[in-house]
Motif scaffolding. Structure first.
Motif, PDB file in Angstrom:
ATOM      1  N   SER A  87      -3.471  -2.348   2.594  1.00 61.04           N
ATOM      2  CA  SER A  87      -3.587  -1.660   1.310  1.00 61.04           C
ATOM      3  C   SER A  87      -4.741  -0.673   1.235  1.00 61.04           C
ATOM      4  O   SER A  87      -4.872   0.043   0.242  1.00 61.04           O
ATOM      5  CB  SER A  87      -3.750  -2.688   0.174  1.00 61.04           C
ATOM      6  OG  SER A  87      -4.933  -3.453   0.349  1.00 61.04           O
ATOM      7  N   GLU A  88      -5.591  -0.610   2.257  1.00 59.24           N
ATOM      8  CA  GLU A  88      -6.761   0.260   2.211  1.00 59.24           C
ATOM      9  C   GLU A  88      -6.898   1.081   3.495  1.00 59.24           C
ATOM     10  O   GLU A  88      -6.539   0.613   4.576  1.00 59.24           O
ATOM     11  CB  GLU A  88      -8.042  -0.561   2.009  1.00 59.24           C
ATOM     12  CG  GLU A  88      -8.075  -1.341   0.708  1.00 59.24           C
ATOM     13  CD  GLU A  88      -9.325  -2.197   0.589  1.00 59.24           C
ATOM     14  OE1 GLU A  88     -10.145  -2.180   1.540  1.00 59.24           O
ATOM     15  OE2 GLU A  88      -9.474  -2.872  -0.434  1.00 59.24           O
ATOM     16  N   ILE A  89      -7.444   2.282   3.345  1.00 62.05           N
ATOM     17  CA  ILE A  89      -7.743   3.114   4.504  1.00 62.05           C
ATOM     18  C   ILE A  89      -9.055   2.634   5.120  1.00 62.05           C
ATOM     19  O   ILE A  89     -10.090   2.605   4.442  1.00 62.05           O
ATOM     20  CB  ILE A  89      -7.845   4.604   4.120  1.00 62.05           C
ATOM     21  CG1 ILE A  89      -6.466   5.132   3.704  1.00 62.05           C
ATOM     22  CG2 ILE A  89      -8.398   5.427   5.282  1.00 62.05           C
ATOM     23  CD1 ILE A  89      -6.474   6.589   3.257  1.00 62.05           C
ATOM     24  N   LYS A  90      -9.011   2.253   6.375  1.00 65.33           N
ATOM     25  CA  LYS A  90     -10.216   1.813   7.075  1.00 65.33           C
ATOM     26  C   LYS A  90     -11.017   3.008   7.578  1.00 65.33           C
ATOM     27  O   LYS A  90     -12.247   3.039   7.469  1.00 65.33           O
ATOM     28  CB  LYS A  90      -9.845   0.900   8.249  1.00 65.33           C
ATOM     29  CG  LYS A  90     -11.054   0.384   9.015  1.00 65.33           C
ATOM     30  CD  LYS A  90     -10.668  -0.477  10.188  1.00 65.33           C
ATOM     31  CE  LYS A  90     -11.927  -0.950  10.914  1.00 65.33           C
ATOM     32  NZ  LYS A  90     -11.623  -1.729  12.122  1.00 65.33           N
ATOM     33  N   ASN A 105      -5.229  -5.634   5.785  1.00 63.58           N
ATOM     34  CA  ASN A 105      -4.676  -6.089   4.502  1.00 63.58           C
ATOM     35  C   ASN A 105      -3.545  -5.189   4.017  1.00 63.58           C
ATOM     36  O   ASN A 105      -2.919  -5.455   2.995  1.00 63.58           O
ATOM     37  CB  ASN A 105      -5.779  -6.172   3.436  1.00 63.58           C
ATOM     38  CG  ASN A 105      -6.465  -4.839   3.189  1.00 63.58           C
ATOM     39  OD1 ASN A 105      -5.904  -3.776   3.472  1.00 63.58           O
ATOM     40  ND2 ASN A 105      -7.676  -4.876   2.653  1.00 63.58           N
ATOM     41  N   TYR A 159      -3.198  -3.633  12.474  1.00 64.96           N
ATOM     42  CA  TYR A 159      -3.635  -2.376  11.882  1.00 64.96           C
ATOM     43  C   TYR A 159      -2.508  -1.352  11.969  1.00 64.96           C
ATOM     44  O   TYR A 159      -1.756  -1.327  12.949  1.00 64.96           O
ATOM     45  CB  TYR A 159      -4.867  -1.836  12.603  1.00 64.96           C
ATOM     46  CG  TYR A 159      -6.085  -2.715  12.474  1.00 64.96           C
ATOM     47  CD1 TYR A 159      -6.917  -2.634  11.368  1.00 64.96           C
ATOM     48  CD2 TYR A 159      -6.398  -3.648  13.465  1.00 64.96           C
ATOM     49  CE1 TYR A 159      -8.043  -3.446  11.249  1.00 64.96           C
ATOM     50  CE2 TYR A 159      -7.509  -4.470  13.361  1.00 64.96           C
ATOM     51  CZ  TYR A 159      -8.333  -4.362  12.247  1.00 64.96           C
ATOM     52  OH  TYR A 159      -9.431  -5.180  12.135  1.00 64.96           O
ATOM     53  N   ILE A 175      -5.082   2.167   8.733  1.00 63.58           N
ATOM     54  CA  ILE A 175      -4.962   1.306   7.557  1.00 63.58           C
ATOM     55  C   ILE A 175      -5.385  -0.101   7.943  1.00 63.58           C
ATOM     56  O   ILE A 175      -4.970  -0.625   8.978  1.00 63.58           O
ATOM     57  CB  ILE A 175      -3.510   1.295   7.019  1.00 63.58           C
ATOM     58  CG1 ILE A 175      -3.027   2.730   6.752  1.00 63.58           C
ATOM     59  CG2 ILE A 175      -3.428   0.450   5.757  1.00 63.58           C
ATOM     60  CD1 ILE A 175      -3.830   3.498   5.744  1.00 63.58           C
ATOM     61  N   ASP A 176      -6.214  -0.713   7.110  1.00 64.15           N
ATOM     62  CA  ASP A 176      -6.769  -2.030   7.416  1.00 64.15           C
ATOM     63  C   ASP A 176      -5.685  -3.108   7.486  1.00 64.15           C
ATOM     64  O   ASP A 176      -4.546  -2.889   7.055  1.00 64.15           O
ATOM     65  CB  ASP A 176      -7.812  -2.416   6.362  1.00 64.15           C
ATOM     66  CG  ASP A 176      -8.879  -3.339   6.916  1.00 64.15           C
ATOM     67  OD1 ASP A 176      -8.658  -3.904   8.008  1.00 64.15           O
ATOM     68  OD2 ASP A 176      -9.926  -3.497   6.274  1.00 64.15           O
ATOM     69  N   GLY A 185       0.830  -1.195   0.000  1.00 58.99           N
ATOM     70  CA  GLY A 185       0.000   0.000   0.000  1.00 58.99           C
ATOM     71  C   GLY A 185       0.863   1.243   0.000  1.00 58.99           C
ATOM     72  O   GLY A 185       1.968   1.247   0.557  1.00 58.99           O
ATOM     73  N   PHE A 223       0.316   5.594   0.415  1.00 61.60           N
ATOM     74  CA  PHE A 223      -0.655   6.625   0.761  1.00 61.60           C
ATOM     75  C   PHE A 223       0.055   7.977   0.849  1.00 61.60           C
ATOM     76  O   PHE A 223       1.134   8.089   1.433  1.00 61.60           O
ATOM     77  CB  PHE A 223      -1.320   6.312   2.102  1.00 61.60           C
ATOM     78  CG  PHE A 223      -1.858   4.904   2.192  1.00 61.60           C
ATOM     79  CD1 PHE A 223      -3.139   4.605   1.769  1.00 61.60           C
ATOM     80  CD2 PHE A 223      -1.041   3.877   2.664  1.00 61.60           C
ATOM     81  CE1 PHE A 223      -3.627   3.312   1.837  1.00 61.60           C
ATOM     82  CE2 PHE A 223      -1.513   2.571   2.738  1.00 61.60           C
ATOM     83  CZ  PHE A 223      -2.805   2.287   2.324  1.00 61.60           C
ATOM     84  N   THR A 260      -5.308   8.391  10.846  1.00 61.54           N
ATOM     85  CA  THR A 260      -5.723   7.443   9.813  1.00 61.54           C
ATOM     86  C   THR A 260      -5.434   6.014  10.268  1.00 61.54           C
ATOM     87  O   THR A 260      -4.371   5.744  10.837  1.00 61.54           O
ATOM     88  CB  THR A 260      -4.988   7.720   8.489  1.00 61.54           C
ATOM     89  OG1 THR A 260      -5.289   9.042   8.055  1.00 61.54           O
ATOM     90  CG2 THR A 260      -5.396   6.725   7.410  1.00 61.54           C
TER      91      THR A 260
END
Length: 389
Positions: A264-267, A262, A247, A259-260, A228, A230, A257
């Motif tokens: 790669s994604e913003i939770k 995984n 996390y 990040i989940d 990921g 960002f 912020t």
């Protein structure tokens, strides 16, 4: 001979209740493990902390008036005092467990459990402490910018570089290089490893068209391709860390912020005014307490507590002045100047104590809340109850 027998009997009578207490404590902790997700290592740490609190030591408050103190850090249920000449580990009973000498002009410590790295921001030098094992002095590629220690003994070192703007390297517990990343133009400001050392995150600061930005990348240490990436325009990242659940928490001067798992994604993400971040505290499992000011106020604003499960547990706006926060497992403390209040993760008040001192820092080590001021370290349990005043 009769005197020796009496001494043995007396010793046995003292040991019996102590062993009974330990057995009861173990049963309680095992029950907690069954119903509340306590880890086996957590049980071991709690038992160790309990035993060490009963061991010899002068206890707290702890006088440091004669020492040039640089900082104080949590390390399991122990604390680490960093001065201009040593890093000293103290037990919950204030007994000295370890003393690591150094000659660094700008020393810093990063601890994870009983392991820590001590490094010099004015040079390439660092040492690794693993329990009571202390490595020889080692050298990074250039002057060290920041470091991070993982729970499994892996560690990451970011430094300046002659070839690039900055670089960081991840080593396993045997000092083998397992990952390296170079930043061509941006300057590394923080690195973070997961507890198992499998994933690493890096935050770098740059500028374009007169505006500051922060870039955060996450890698599996077995691959050079980022999982990921960002970019946060107009934000200076202040802290980067993984929780025990994997996390990634990113705290900037104007945002928080998550990040989940995984990578790669913003939770979730929340933004604030520029430069609003006033306090941040990270617990041993990655739980986090932050305070962001509102409307330009230095001491009033929003307090938030994030659990290690990757979620915001509680948030409130304070009209009272706040001078510090501390995150612990399923709880957090807020320092209001004349008193300190402990809340559970849902914001319910659990305890409060009077405060007549000016504290510079507060943090949890194990279950105890430590309060640092000029010349002395107090504990929350040693303070006067507000109800007694």
């Amino acid at each position: 001979m009769a005197e020796k027998t009496r001494k043995k009997k007396r010793k046995g009578s003292l040991l019996k209740p102590f062993l009974i207490i330990l057995v009861v404590l173990m049963l309680l902790l095992l029950a907690a493990n069954a119903f509340a997700g306590t880890t086996i290592s957590g049980i071991g740490n709690a038992l160790t902390g309990y035993v060490e609190k009963l061991s010899s030591g002068n206890g707290y408050p702890y006088d440091i008036s004669s020492e040039n103190l640089k900082n104080v850090y949590p390390s399991d249920s122990n604390i680490i005092l960093l001065t201009d000449v040593y890093a000293r580990t103290l037990s919950p009973g204030a007994k000295m467990k370890l003393n690591v000498q150094h000659n660094y002009s700008a020393p810093v410590v990063d601890a994870n459990g009983s392991r820590f790295i001590i490094y010099d921001r004015d040079s390439k030098h660092y040492r690794i402490v693993n329990g009571k094992t202390i490595s020889d002095q080692m050298e990074a590629e250039g002057n060290i910018l920041t470091c991070d220690m993982a729970g499994n003994g892996s560690f990451a070192i970011a430094s300046r570089s002659e070839q690039t703007a900055s670089t960081f390297t991840v080593y396993d517990r045997k000092f083998n290089e397992v990952f390296k990343w170079n930043s061509s133009s941006d300057h590394i400001i923080d690195v973070a490893l997961t507890d198992n050392g499998k994933y690493v995150a890096v935050a770098a600061l740059g500028a374009e068209k007169g505006e500051v930005y922060s870039k955060v990348l996450i890698f599996n240490v077995k691959s050079s391709e980022a999982l990921g990436e960002f970019k946060f325009s107009g934000t200076a990242v202040a802290d980067l860390h993984f929780t025990s659940r994997g996390y990634l928490y990113i705290t900037g001067d104007n945002m928080f912020t998550i990040i989940d798992k995984n990578k790669s994604e913003i939770k979730s993400q929340e933004t604030f005014e520029a430069g609003a971040l006033k306090f941040i505290s990270v617990g041993e499992n990655g739980e986090t307490a932050v305070m962001f000011s509102k409307y330009g106020s230095d001491n009033t604003g929003t307090v938030k507590y994030y659990s290690y499960k990757g979620e915001e547990s509680y948030s409130f706006d304070s009209q009272s002045s706040i001078y510090g926060v501390a995150a612990g497992k399923n709880k957090f403390a807020v320092y209001y100047g004349d008193e300190i209040i402990v809340y559970n993760s849902e914001g319910q008040e659990k305890d409060r104590k009077n405060s007549t001192a000016d504290y510079d820092k507060l943090f949890y080590a194990g279950s105890e809340l430590y309060l640092c001021r000029t010349g002395r370290i107090d504990t929350f349990s040693s303070l006067e109850d507000s109800s007694d005043s």
